[in-house]
Write a protein that holds these residues in place. Structure first.
Motif, mmCIF file in Angstrom:
data_model
loop_
_atom_site.group_PDB
_atom_site.id
_atom_site.type_symbol
_atom_site.label_atom_id
_atom_site.label_comp_id
_atom_site.label_asym_id
_atom_site.label_seq_id
_atom_site.Cartn_x
_atom_site.Cartn_y
_atom_site.Cartn_z
ATOM 1 N N ARG A 38 0.810 -1.231 0.227
ATOM 2 C CA ARG A 38 -0.034 -0.258 0.198
ATOM 3 C C ARG A 38 1.107 1.270 -0.154
ATOM 4 N NH1 ARG A 38 -3.031 2.487 4.899
ATOM 5 N NH2 ARG A 38 -1.552 -0.061 5.835
ATOM 6 N N ALA A 39 1.733 1.380 0.870
ATOM 7 C CA ALA A 39 2.814 2.313 0.639
ATOM 8 C C ALA A 39 3.619 2.454 -0.853
ATOM 9 C CB ALA A 39 3.856 2.253 2.303
ATOM 10 N N LEU A 40 4.125 1.982 -1.056
ATOM 11 C CA LEU A 40 4.476 1.402 -2.028
ATOM 12 C C LEU A 40 3.725 2.012 -3.326
ATOM 13 C CD1 LEU A 40 7.914 0.928 -3.250
ATOM 14 C CD2 LEU A 40 6.131 -1.506 -3.713
ATOM 15 N N SER A 41 3.019 1.601 -3.109
ATOM 16 C CA SER A 41 1.963 2.541 -4.548
ATOM 17 C C SER A 41 1.432 3.461 -3.805
ATOM 18 C CB SER A 41 0.747 0.991 -4.146
ATOM 19 O OG SER A 41 -0.296 2.109 -5.150
ATOM 20 N N ALA A 42 1.287 4.510 -2.810
ATOM 21 C CA ALA A 42 1.254 5.462 -2.888
ATOM 22 C C ALA A 42 1.981 6.245 -2.844
ATOM 23 C CB ALA A 42 0.760 5.660 -1.384
ATOM 24 N N VAL A 43 3.714 5.780 -2.962
ATOM 25 C CA VAL A 43 4.901 7.163 -3.122
ATOM 26 C C VAL A 43 4.885 6.846 -3.906
ATOM 27 C CG1 VAL A 43 6.936 7.103 -2.418
ATOM 28 C CG2 VAL A 43 5.957 6.328 -0.590
ATOM 29 N N PHE A 44 5.021 5.683 -4.955
ATOM 30 C CA PHE A 44 6.189 5.667 -6.274
ATOM 31 C C PHE A 44 4.771 5.325 -7.770
ATOM 32 C CE2 PHE A 44 8.861 4.295 -3.362
ATOM 33 C CZ PHE A 44 9.902 5.206 -3.722
ATOM 34 N N CYS A 45 3.695 5.166 -7.926
ATOM 35 C CA CYS A 45 2.345 4.911 -8.702
ATOM 36 C C CYS A 45 2.280 6.253 -9.523
ATOM 37 C CB CYS A 45 1.400 3.777 -8.250
ATOM 38 S SG CYS A 45 1.957 2.732 -8.040
ATOM 39 N N PRO A 47 0.100 9.023 -10.057
ATOM 40 C CA PRO A 47 -1.637 9.112 -9.289
ATOM 41 C C PRO A 47 -3.343 9.029 -10.304
ATOM 42 C CG PRO A 47 0.015 11.103 -8.877
ATOM 43 C CD PRO A 47 0.847 10.114 -10.480
ATOM 44 N N ASP A 48 -2.442 9.037 -11.953
ATOM 45 C CA ASP A 48 -3.643 8.582 -12.513
ATOM 46 C C ASP A 48 -3.493 7.200 -13.124
ATOM 47 O OD1 ASP A 48 -1.483 7.820 -14.307
ATOM 48 O OD2 ASP A 48 -2.681 8.838 -15.877
ATOM 49 N N CYS A 49 -2.296 6.397 -12.202
ATOM 50 C CA CYS A 49 -2.607 4.448 -12.455
ATOM 51 C C CYS A 49 -3.486 4.024 -11.598
ATOM 52 C CB CYS A 49 -1.203 4.059 -12.019
ATOM 53 S SG CYS A 49 -1.213 1.998 -12.205
ATOM 54 N N ASP A 50 -4.773 3.444 -11.558
ATOM 55 C CA ASP A 50 -5.654 2.632 -10.715
ATOM 56 C C ASP A 50 -5.746 0.588 -10.663
ATOM 57 O OD1 ASP A 50 -6.796 1.730 -13.752
ATOM 58 O OD2 ASP A 50 -8.543 2.331 -13.541
ATOM 59 N N GLN A 51 -4.453 0.784 -11.530
ATOM 60 C CA GLN A 51 -4.058 -0.536 -11.718
ATOM 61 C C GLN A 51 -2.988 -0.953 -12.206
ATOM 62 O OE1 GLN A 51 -6.515 -2.281 -14.989
ATOM 63 N NE2 GLN A 51 -8.150 -3.135 -13.957
ATOM 64 N N PRO A 52 -2.388 -1.266 -10.816
ATOM 65 C CA PRO A 52 -0.723 -1.169 -10.722
ATOM 66 C C PRO A 52 -0.364 -2.746 -11.221
ATOM 67 C CG PRO A 52 -1.564 0.309 -8.313
ATOM 68 C CD PRO A 52 -2.612 -0.242 -9.169
ATOM 69 N N ALA A 53 -0.960 -3.441 -11.004
ATOM 70 C CA ALA A 53 -0.695 -4.703 -11.791
ATOM 71 C C ALA A 53 -0.413 -4.523 -12.758
ATOM 72 C CB ALA A 53 -1.024 -5.802 -11.045
ATOM 73 N N HIS A 54 -1.071 -3.327 -13.993
ATOM 74 C CA HIS A 54 -1.013 -3.675 -14.880
ATOM 75 C C HIS A 54 -0.131 -2.278 -15.836
ATOM 76 C CE1 HIS A 54 -3.434 -7.188 -14.984
ATOM 77 N NE2 HIS A 54 -4.366 -6.839 -14.044
ATOM 78 N N CYS A 55 0.289 -2.033 -14.763
ATOM 79 C CA CYS A 55 1.183 -0.568 -15.453
ATOM 80 C C CYS A 55 1.922 -0.761 -16.994
ATOM 81 C CB CYS A 55 1.595 0.006 -14.307
ATOM 82 S SG CYS A 55 2.406 1.448 -14.768
#
Length: 320
Positions: A38-45, A47-55
């Protein structure tokens, strides 16, 4: 053929200090693994990415939490193994007080060692986001990385300052660890260990089963995250495993489960705990299992399952 893969391993340890009273789950590996994601996604993803697994970007979250195995590269694996694991504190306390410390470890495997600073930044942010169902805030107060040269944990975060990391552990460390240790060893399984054989979850372990699981785990990790191909001496290792014998078996099955915050699904992650005393273990077997103990065995290793220790035991005194 090399006994061990050329698979660098970074072993780190961190200390949180709770800023308020907190309620935490009995098994804290899933809390830390899920919170880190959760923290990794919050810091590095983005902002408009709603599916980090398919980034489409090579972001740290996708590379660590949703890796993909190239088709046909890792036989018999539905999902690519993650190149990390979290070792939770072994205490099962569910209430913590303000000022209490929570100590845990993270192991990065192979190419994932390049994400060490990303990982540490995410855990620092996780403390600010909060731990547990109440999102209780915590401060990251200490960090360490293990040195295979000194065989100690060396500070990498202290007084709010990040310090240099130690170099990753290399295979030679495991060869040296078993030298002149004899042929009597104890395997101590300290978190639930889930190993399947022929599609069935095993509730009894023998040495050939464990050696097979260790080879399979290291092969999969090395294929995806190692530096060079690895062809282990499987036949000789299994022959050695069949020749050794378990002198004392004190294993038992324990049940536990977790509910995913992302999906709401309950996962049953029970496994085997306890000790096996093994006689007649060759140095090759001990070396292989020593490395496997660092990356864990079986299912749900990323949560801390499959953590075991490999320790030599003293031979009984000779009669005069």
């Amino acid at each position: 053929m090399d006994l061990l893969p050329h698979l660098p391993i970074l072993h780190t340890r961190f200390v949180y200090q709770l800023l308020v009273d907190a309620r935490l789950p009995r098994w804290k590996g899933a809390l830390l693994r899920g919170g880190w994601g959760r923290a990794l996604s919050a810091v590095f993803c983005y902002p408009d990415c709603d599916q980090p697994a398919h980034c489409s970007h090579a972001c740290p979250y996708r590379m660590l939490f949703t890796p993909e195995a190239p088709p046909g590269q890792v036989a018999g694996v539905r999902d690519a193994p993650r190149p990390f694991l979290v070792r939770p504190p072994l205490t099962d306390h569910t209430t913590m007080c303000r000022g209490d410390q929570l100590v845990f470890e993270v192991v990065l495997i192979g190419s994932a060692v390049h994400y060490a600073h990303v990982m540490m930044a995410a855990f620092a942010h996780l403390g600010r986001l909060g731990l547990g169902v109440d999102r209780s805030p915590a401060t990251l107060i200490q960090g360490f990385s293990f040195s295979d040269h000194t065989q100690q944990f060396i500070p990498c975060f202290h007084d709010g300052q990040w310090l240099p990391l130690t170099p990753p552990i290399q295979p030679q460390f495991f060869y040296d660890a078993v030298r002149d240790a004899g042929d009597r060893w104890q395997l101590q399984f300290v978190t639930p260990t889930r190993i399947k054989h022929a599609g069935t979850m095993c509730r009894q372990f023998d040495l050939p089963l464990l050696v097979s699981a260790a080879i399979r785990r290291l092969q999969h990790l090395n294929t995806l995250y190692g530096t060079t191909p690895w062809q282990p001496p499987v036949d000789s290792l299994l022959a050695d495993a069949r020749a050794a014998h378990v002198a004392r078996d004190r294993m038992r099955w324990v049940d536990w489960g977790r509910t995913s915050e992302a999906t709401g699904q309950t996962m049953h992650l029970g496994g085997m705990l306890g000790t096996l005393d093994v006689y007649g273990m060759t140095p090759a077997l001990a070396t292989l299992l020593m490395m496997a103990s660092t990356v864990h065995l079986g299912k749900a290793a990323v949560f801390g399952n499959g953590w075991f220790r490999v320790q030599p035991t003293m031979a009984p005194p000779q009669a005069l």
